[in-house]
Design an enzyme around this catalytic site. Structure first.
Site, PDB file in Angstrom:
ATOM      1  N   PHE A 141       3.513   3.118   0.349  1.00 16.17           N
ATOM      2  CA  PHE A 141       4.393   2.215  -0.600  1.00 16.17           C
ATOM      3  C   PHE A 141       4.443   2.564  -2.005  1.00 16.17           C
ATOM      4  O   PHE A 141       3.228   2.732  -2.701  1.00 16.17           O
ATOM      5  CB  PHE A 141       3.734   0.716  -0.602  1.00 16.17           C
ATOM      6  CG  PHE A 141       4.552  -0.265  -1.401  1.00 16.17           C
ATOM      7  CD1 PHE A 141       5.801  -0.783  -0.816  1.00 16.17           C
ATOM      8  CD2 PHE A 141       4.527  -0.627  -2.805  1.00 16.17           C
ATOM      9  CE1 PHE A 141       6.533  -1.607  -1.572  1.00 16.17           C
ATOM     10  CE2 PHE A 141       5.378  -1.205  -3.355  1.00 16.17           C
ATOM     11  CZ  PHE A 141       6.327  -1.837  -2.868  1.00 16.17           C
ATOM     12  N   ASP A 226      -0.287   8.333  -6.682  1.00 13.84           N
ATOM     13  CA  ASP A 226       0.111   7.078  -7.313  1.00 13.84           C
ATOM     14  C   ASP A 226      -1.112   5.966  -7.132  1.00 13.84           C
ATOM     15  O   ASP A 226      -1.609   5.564  -6.219  1.00 13.84           O
ATOM     16  CB  ASP A 226       1.096   6.438  -6.111  1.00 13.84           C
ATOM     17  CG  ASP A 226       1.684   5.128  -6.555  1.00 13.84           C
ATOM     18  OD1 ASP A 226       1.029   4.587  -7.246  1.00 13.84           O
ATOM     19  OD2 ASP A 226       2.668   4.644  -5.837  1.00 13.84           O
ATOM     20  N   LYS A 255       1.041  -1.706 -12.820  1.00 10.42           N
ATOM     21  CA  LYS A 255       0.108  -2.857 -12.544  1.00 10.42           C
ATOM     22  C   LYS A 255      -0.659  -3.335 -13.764  1.00 10.42           C
ATOM     23  O   LYS A 255      -0.401  -3.673 -14.789  1.00 10.42           O
ATOM     24  CB  LYS A 255      -0.071  -2.725 -11.106  1.00 10.42           C
ATOM     25  CG  LYS A 255       0.970  -2.716 -10.167  1.00 10.42           C
ATOM     26  CD  LYS A 255       0.254  -3.359  -8.985  1.00 10.42           C
ATOM     27  CE  LYS A 255       1.661  -3.470  -8.160  1.00 10.42           C
ATOM     28  NZ  LYS A 255       1.989  -2.821  -7.062  1.00 10.42           N
TER      29      LYS A 255
HETATM   30  C1  LIG Z   1       3.114  -1.904  -6.680  1.00  9.84           C
HETATM   31  C2  LIG Z   1       3.325  -0.690  -6.355  1.00  9.84           C
HETATM   32  C3  LIG Z   1       4.319   0.228  -6.826  1.00  9.84           C
HETATM   33  C4  LIG Z   1       5.494  -0.314  -7.408  1.00  9.84           C
HETATM   34  O1  LIG Z   1       5.362  -1.012  -8.568  1.00  9.84           O
HETATM   35  P1  LIG Z   1       6.598  -2.006  -8.938  1.00  9.84           P
HETATM   36  O2  LIG Z   1       5.842  -2.354 -10.588  1.00  9.84           O
HETATM   37  O3  LIG Z   1       6.330  -3.323  -8.040  1.00  9.84           O
HETATM   38  O4  LIG Z   1       7.583  -1.447  -9.182  1.00  9.84           O
HETATM   39  C5  LIG Z   1       4.503   1.685  -6.506  1.00  9.84           C
HETATM   40  N1  LIG Z   1       3.167   2.191  -5.919  1.00  9.84           N
HETATM   41  C6  LIG Z   1       2.236   1.352  -5.380  1.00  9.84           C
HETATM   42  C7  LIG Z   1       0.921   2.050  -5.033  1.00  9.84           C
HETATM   43  C8  LIG Z   1       1.896   0.089  -5.707  1.00  9.84           C
HETATM   44  O5  LIG Z   1       1.011  -0.720  -5.297  1.00  9.84           O
END
Ligand SMILES: *Cc1c(COP(=O)(O)O)cnc(C)c1O
Length: 401
Positions: A141, A226, A255
């Site tokens: 994700f 990520d 985040k």
């Molecule tokens: C939440 C998340 C995203 C996307 O972040 P948004 O601010 O919702 O666009 C990308 N990678 C990971 C691992 C995430 O948990």
């Protein structure tokens, strides 16, 4: 109709149905607790998917935001502002890197990482235009933009949104041999979550990330981590990759970087990599704005003390010990995770993840289900041990027949 029912009915009538929230309507929140419009209190064991690592209404973060609100909030990058250099310098230092490219949301930062890796490939590896490949993992994700969902394996996230952006290879997560085979002369990067959050808090086999590091270094391929959800304290370290003794070529952060106050994301890397950009080649109107920088600077200062990482490690040990005991009772099939972060697979005879989440909500605990009978537990790192224990008591009660 109750205030809750009214609010939900109007939301259903006037907002796109791209979410299926639990049926409560939050009015206020503080620390690890939220209060709904009826005055009912709930323990937040989700923390905005790690966006609220420092809790709701954190004093230090609110004070930093308030002070900045009174000075200047937005300049666009057409001008310098006096929080920008500090933000970039201190974030780079926290990451042990040279340079920062600020954006707003996580998906934008992932897009930025993809663009950066491609540009780096063309400029330093001499690849023919349009031939760069990026290897990603199944069940990833990384966000919701058209390019990012192009390399998702989740049909819900992908279907009906094509045509898809080409240039991605998908390999099973945790399989080093598959990754080795997928890397070709056209590969510019490997993009991975150190722990796959949305997939159910999947922790890869020990040694996998170190293997990825070695392999990417050998093949002159960028290792992009990520750490949007796994980073900034959640697992008991500043970065989840630290548990494996691994430093990537590029961090993607988001985040918690915005302290639960404003959206702040960034790509952090070496001068060799982020040095590929010239003026006009990439940007964002809101990226690196003064308010975002002021809040993120406070987040960085809080992380520098190590206090939150230590809390996540200690409370996380406790959480995982308690969840293991629960697993012994039969209702829980598997528990995964690290630090104050757990994916709990519930025996389906106790209900779907959604049903368990609703039962927990009725008992004043908020979690989020994922994929069938899995629930995710990720409370704010500021949660007290007593509150965490109370939350676990509610889970125990729900899982007792
Ligand atoms: C939440 C998340 C995203 C996307 O972040 P948004 O601010 O919702 O666009 C990308 N990678 C990971 C691992 C995430 O948990």
């Amino acid at each position: 109709m109750s205030r809750t029912e009214q609010a939900i009915a109007s939301a259903d009538a006037h907002s796109a149905h791209n979410y299926h929230p639990l049926p409560l309507v939050v009015a206020t929140a503080e620390g690890a607790w939220m209060t709904d419009v009826e005055g009912r209190r709930y323990l937040d064991m989700l923390a905005g998917y790690s966006a609220l690592n420092f809790g709701h209404g954190n004093r230090r973060l609110l004070d930093a935001a308030r002070a900045q609100l009174e000075r200047v909030t937005l300049t666009s990058r057409a001008f310098h502002h006096d929080r920008f250099a500090d933000f970039c310098t201190q974030l780079a230092e926290l990451c042990g890197m040279d340079m920062v490219l600020p954006m707003n949301t996580g998906a934008e930062a992932v897009e930025t990482a993809v663009k950066t890796a491609r540009k780096w490939g063309y400029q330093t590896k001499g690849l023919l235009d349009g031939t760069a490949k990026i290897v990603v993992a199944a069940d990833n994700f990384h966000g919701r933009t058209t390019t990012v969902i192009s390399f998702s394996t989740d049909q819900e996230a992908r279907a009906d949104f094509g045509p898809y952006t080409p240039g991605f290879e998908i390999v099973p997560y945790g399989d080093l041999e598959a990754l080795r085979e997928a890397i070709t002369d056209n590969t510019v990067a490997v993009l991975l979550e150190p722990i796959q959050g949305e997939a159910g808090v999947l922790v890869p086999p020990a040694g996998y990330m170190a293997g990825v590091r070695e392999l990417t270094r050998e093949r002159n391929v960028l290792f992009i981590a990520d750490e949007i959800q796994s980073g900034l304290g959640r697992t008991g370290k500043t970065f989840a990759l630290e548990h494996e003794g691994v430093v990537p070529d590029m961090y993607v952060l988001g985040k918690a970087l915005g302290g639960g106050v404003v959206p702040v994301s960034a790509v952090v890397s070496s001068a060799d990599v982020l040095g590929v950009y010239k003026p006009g080649e990439h940007g964002s109107t809101f990226g690196g704005n003064p308010l975002a920088c002021a809040v993120a600077l406070e987040v960085i200062a809080m992380l520098r003390t190590g206090e939150f990482q230590e809390r996540a490690a200690d409370l996380g040990d406790h959480l995982h010990r308690e969840l293991k005991l629960l697993a012994g009772g039969g209702a829980v099939r598997e528990v995964r995770g690290r630090g104050l972060w757990a994916g709990v697979d519930i025996d389906p005879s106790f209900g779907t993840g959604r049903e368990i989440s609703e039962k927990l909500m009725d008992r004043g605990v908020l979690v989020k289900d994922t994929h069938g009978s899995t629930i995710r537990i990720a409370p704010p790192l500021v949660i007290s041990k007593e509150d965490l224990d109370w939350g676990l008591d509610q889970l125990r009660a729900v899982l007792t027949k």
